[in-house]
Design an enzyme around this catalytic site. Structure first.
Site, short mmCIF file in Angstrom:
data_model
loop_
_atom_site.label_atom_id
_atom_site.label_comp_id
_atom_site.label_asym_id
_atom_site.label_seq_id
_atom_site.Cartn_x
_atom_site.Cartn_y
_atom_site.Cartn_z
N ASP A 68 0.84 -1.21 0.00
CA ASP A 68 0.00 0.00 0.00
C ASP A 68 0.87 1.25 0.00
OD1 ASP A 68 -2.01 -1.75 0.17
OD2 ASP A 68 -2.74 -1.15 2.16
N GLU B 276 3.88 1.60 -1.27
CA GLU B 276 4.43 1.83 -2.62
C GLU B 276 3.35 2.41 -3.54
OE1 GLU B 276 7.71 -1.55 -3.53
OE2 GLU B 276 5.82 -2.26 -2.69
N PHE B 277 2.13 1.86 -3.39
CA PHE B 277 1.01 2.35 -4.21
C PHE B 277 0.77 3.84 -3.94
CE2 PHE B 277 -3.39 3.21 -5.19
CZ PHE B 277 -3.60 2.54 -6.38
N LEU C 86 -35.92 -9.29 -14.84
CA LEU C 86 -35.98 -10.74 -15.06
C LEU C 86 -37.23 -11.31 -14.43
CD1 LEU C 86 -32.28 -11.53 -14.03
CD2 LEU C 86 -33.20 -11.66 -16.34
N GLU D 169 -25.38 -17.98 -12.74
CA GLU D 169 -24.56 -17.01 -12.00
C GLU D 169 -25.32 -16.45 -10.81
OE1 GLU D 169 -24.05 -15.10 -15.83
OE2 GLU D 169 -24.82 -13.24 -14.98
N ARG E 17 -30.27 2.44 -13.67
CA ARG E 17 -31.35 1.82 -14.43
C ARG E 17 -32.50 2.80 -14.69
NH1 ARG E 17 -36.12 -0.90 -13.72
NH2 ARG E 17 -36.41 -2.61 -15.18
N TYR F 68 -23.12 -8.48 -17.90
CA TYR F 68 -23.85 -8.47 -19.17
C TYR F 68 -23.19 -7.51 -20.13
CZ TYR F 68 -28.16 -8.32 -22.06
OH TYR F 68 -29.07 -8.40 -23.06
N LYS G 141 -29.14 -17.94 -17.57
CA LYS G 141 -29.17 -17.31 -18.90
C LYS G 141 -28.82 -18.34 -19.96
CE LYS G 141 -27.47 -12.99 -16.94
NZ LYS G 141 -26.30 -12.14 -16.70
N LYS H 290 -35.16 -16.93 -7.00
CA LYS H 290 -34.96 -16.14 -5.77
C LYS H 290 -34.83 -17.06 -4.55
CE LYS H 290 -35.59 -12.06 -5.43
NZ LYS H 290 -36.19 -10.82 -5.80
N CYS I 149 -42.36 0.84 33.51
CA CYS I 149 -41.01 1.03 32.97
C CYS I 149 -40.05 0.09 33.69
CB CYS I 149 -40.58 2.48 33.15
SG CYS I 149 -38.86 2.73 32.69
N CYS J 262 -37.54 2.41 35.88
CA CYS J 262 -37.88 3.28 37.01
C CYS J 262 -39.25 2.96 37.61
CB CYS J 262 -37.81 4.75 36.58
SG CYS J 262 -39.12 5.21 35.44
N CYS K 120 -42.27 5.65 28.60
CA CYS K 120 -42.16 5.94 30.03
C CYS K 120 -42.23 7.46 30.15
CB CYS K 120 -40.83 5.41 30.57
SG CYS K 120 -40.46 6.10 32.20
#
Ligand code: IVH
Length: 698
Positions: A48, A50-51, A98, A127, A150, A241, A303, A327, A422, A425, A440
């Site tokens: 990290d 070096e990045f 879908l 998938e 979308r 896709y 698909k 699903k 309560c 209390c 309460c």
């Protein structure tokens, strides 16, 4: 023939210029590659550090050569802070949905339908169905051009700037990897579970509403107008896709593998199947295994693999005939209900909580589940010892959705009856008309309500007093040092340092924080005192409209509701609050201790241009206000915030522990460092001359 004599200095300056430009291109290429290795392939080859060092080198060179600016440079991923609403763009191909199926028989039916329509062998690509929001990405000549949500399927929001901050989406594709000149690729933007948990923890601390699930969080994030904030929330994306006229292969699976080679993050878990049983095995495997994924999935997408066959099968009005989604059932477990306890919140609302035998659900151990309110307990007909169904579908807090009546023993446990008093209390609970919750009413001496109000009061968005966490407040309350929010202003360092676990240093820190909070503007004081329904935004509206606590205290119901966005419920709550003498006393004491009880808007509006034309970088840690507050102060005074120092930076608002790289950069470019105190003096009108030049003690 005329010959030009070239001065050697010009020559060397010229070649340095060329070298730097070449280096910019080289660094961009390297960083794009390392980004891909890190975020897509999960196999970084540099550290990290070096990045970061390559990134810093590129940033510095780009600042030196603004003519080389490129929106697809890796440095642009941090996002600019320019805020604007979204424009819309029409989709080249409509974004369809879908058809959903929920059982294996429907999968068999789909398989058979395809078989009959095609009347030739076919493969199904299986998938994961990602539970996020779909995005369409347009690439031209290997570079990201546009990202569109979308929307309504025909057109969506252009969210390119936000999408640029998602590190697994390549801004520039892998060189010579064979990508088409122009194409569209679609996928799902997701918030990984880890980022989701972090975001909600942070929101809980800031008393902001929690996101119910990663999908809502991802969608809320992508619609933010500040790409810097989007970058902070660590979204991810899977592509699934590919569309375009000149795709390389006939197979969807093969196209996606090619896209992976171009630099896209494509799932490793796609599988081509030739029989329905293979498809069902895939579904069964992932129904369980998905719990171990870092992101949320809600099903499997099937698909037809061949694009030619997809075209033959065609489309219905809203979905293709060549694909369906299976699903998953929301995950559910059965466990034993051991007891019901009750939690009292800051507002006095009492929430019933079911204590359960620990059970594994979506990768976490669940021991408690919310029962929400007394109506839900009644409708479930709950008895202690019942075996209950627990679900985590979409929500963060698991809930009980039913009782397994068959396993109920003859020795039926006690029926769960919502408490009438309560638990903290002993006061009899009340239920307000039209509300599901019980409350309460003992606001003044019910401990969790008092401690909750103090916690709310010191919160970052309220009085922003550091060092006063739940435990310290609890301790201060236990020993009788604070009984309400005003008592905070009577605390002495010696009182605090005597407490267990709190040394002199933390005591001084707390006292300093309490003292500084006297400068917090009125609108936040109003939010901090915790009037029911007066959140951050409402407090701002009220402060602008009434300008002082006195005016608000004396406002009639009609005056309150005549303010835009103040409805009857809020107005009544304000009236009720000030009708209570104890609250009026509390406010009077806060006023006495020196809290801001009047708005400073009038002055601010006059001076709202004092920082006009100034680009200011904030760096380090501050004592008087938070960084976010300084950002809004700068904006309020007409200045502009910037994340990085350049020749255009007017000055750096430098707090304690300013980063050494920033300090060096400022020094190198001759950019002034302004301390917190100097800055606060500076925004005082008197310190600014007519030319808007800042008269600073340098
Ligand atoms: S393909 C024409 N593949 O599911 C169909 N969609 O209900 C194009 N989704 O709007 C979509 N994972 O947001 C496809 N592997 C996947 C998916 C996927 C999630 C979402 C997508 C779509 C919705 C359809």
């Amino acid at each position: 023939m005329l010959k030009f004599a070239v001065c050697p200095e010009v020559l060397s300056a010229g070649s340095k210029f060329m070298r730097e430009k070449e280096r910019i291109l080289e660094l961009r290429e390297q960083l794009h590659r390392h980004n891909h290795l890190y975020y897509v392939q999960n196999s970084p080859v540099i550290s990290d550090i070096e990045f970061d060092s390559l990134m810093r080198e590129l940033s510095a060179l780009e600042e030196k050569h603004p003519e080389m600016k490129d929106p697809n440079s890796p440095t642009e991923r941090v996002g600019s802070d320019i805020s604007k609403g979204f424009k819309q763009a029409a989709h080249r191909y409509p974004m369809l949905s879908l058809d959903n199926t929920y059982d294996e028989q429907e999968v068999r039916d789909f398989f058979q339908r395809v078989n009959e329509l095609l009347n030739e062998p076919f493969e199904i690509c299986c998938e994961l169905k990602y539970d996020g929001l779909s995005i369409s990405l347009i690439y031209e000549d290997g570079e990201l051009q546009q990202a569109v949500t979308r929307g309504d399927g025909t057109q969506g929001d252009i969210v390119t700037e936000n999408v640029r901050t998602i590190k697994s989406i390549p801004l520039v594709l892998q060189k010579n990897s064979g990508y088409p000149q122009s194409f569209e690729i679609r996928g799902e933007i997701l918030m990984p579970w880890s980022s989701f948990d972090m975001l909600n923890t942070e929101r809980e601390r800031q008393e902001e509403p929690l996101f119910a699930n990663p999908r809502n969080a991802a969608s809320g994030t992508l619609k933010l107008l500040n790409p810097q904030e989007v970058a902070r929330r660590h979204l991810d994306a899977y592509l699934y896709y590919l569309l375009g006229e000149n795709l390389t292969c006939d197979g969807h699976y093969e196209n996606m593998m090619a896209a992976a080679g171009w630099g896209f993050k494509v799932s490793d878990h796609m599988k081509k199947c030739s029989t329905v049983n293979e498809v069902l095995d895939y579904i069964r495997y992932w129904d369980n295994e998905r719990k171990n994924l870092p992101i949320a999935t809600d099903g499997i997408v099937l698909k037809v693999n061949s694009i030619r066959q997809q075209l033959n099968l065609g489309y219905k009005a809203k979905s293709p005939r060549w694909a369906i989604a299976f699903k998953f059932q929301a995950e559910r477990q059965v466990t034993r209900l051991n007891s019901v306890s009750y939690q009292v919140g800051r507002t006095g609302a009492v929430t019933p909580v079911a204590n359960l035998d620990p059970v594994q659900l979506s990768g976490t151990t669940v021991k408690r589940a919310s029962l929400h309110n007394s109506d839900i307990i009644k409708s479930l007909d709950l008895h202690i010892g019942d075996m209950v169904y627990v679900e985590k579908g979409g929500e963060i807090i698991p809930k009980i959705t039913g009782v397994d009546m068959e396993s109920r023993s003859i020795l039926l446990g006690d029926a769960v009856r919502f408490t009438t008093i309560c638990p903290e209390c002993g006061t009899a609970l009340v239920r307000y008309e039209g509300e599901a919750a019980h409350y309460c009413p003992n606001t003044t001496s019910c401990p969790p309500q008092i401690k909750g109000r103090i916690e709310h009061f010191v919160g970052r968005k309220a009085m922003n007093i550091d060092g006063l966490g739940t435990e310290t407040i609890d301790l201060l309350y236990q020993v009788g040092l604070i009984k309400d929010i005003a008592d905070l202003y009577t605390l002495k360092a010696t009182d605090i340092s005597r407490l267990e676990g709190l040394g002199e240093k933390s005591a001084i820190n707390i006292i300093r924080g309490i003292d500084n909070s006297k400068q917090v503007p009125f609108e936040r004081v109003l939010f901090a005192i915790g009037i029911r329904f007066v959140g951050e935004t409402v407090a701002k509206i009220l402060a602008r409209a009434f300008k002082s606590i006195e005016a608000l205290e004396n406002a009639t119901f009609e005056e309150l509701t005549s303010v835009n966005e103040i409805g009857k419920k809020i107005a009544q709550s304000i009236i009720d609050f000030f009708q209570d003498e104890r609250n009026r006393n509390l406010v009077d004491r806060l006023k006495e201790y020196g809290l801001q009880m009047e708005t400073a808007f009038a002055e601010e509006e006059e001076s709202s241009n004092s920082l006009a034309g100034k680009t200011i970088v904030i760096s380090g840690v501050f004592n008087r206000h938070s960084r976010d507050e300084y950002k809004s102060i700068i904006e309020r005074y007409g200045g502009k915030n910037s994340g990085s120092i350049s020749a255009k930076t007017s000055f750096v608002l430098a707090g304690e522990n300013m980063g050494p790289a920033k300090r060096e950069k400022a020094l190198e470019l001759g950019v002034r460092l302004v301390s917190e105190t100097e800055f606060l003096e500076m925004i005082d009108e008197k310190q600014i001359d007519n030319n808007n030049e800042l008269l600073l003690p340098f």
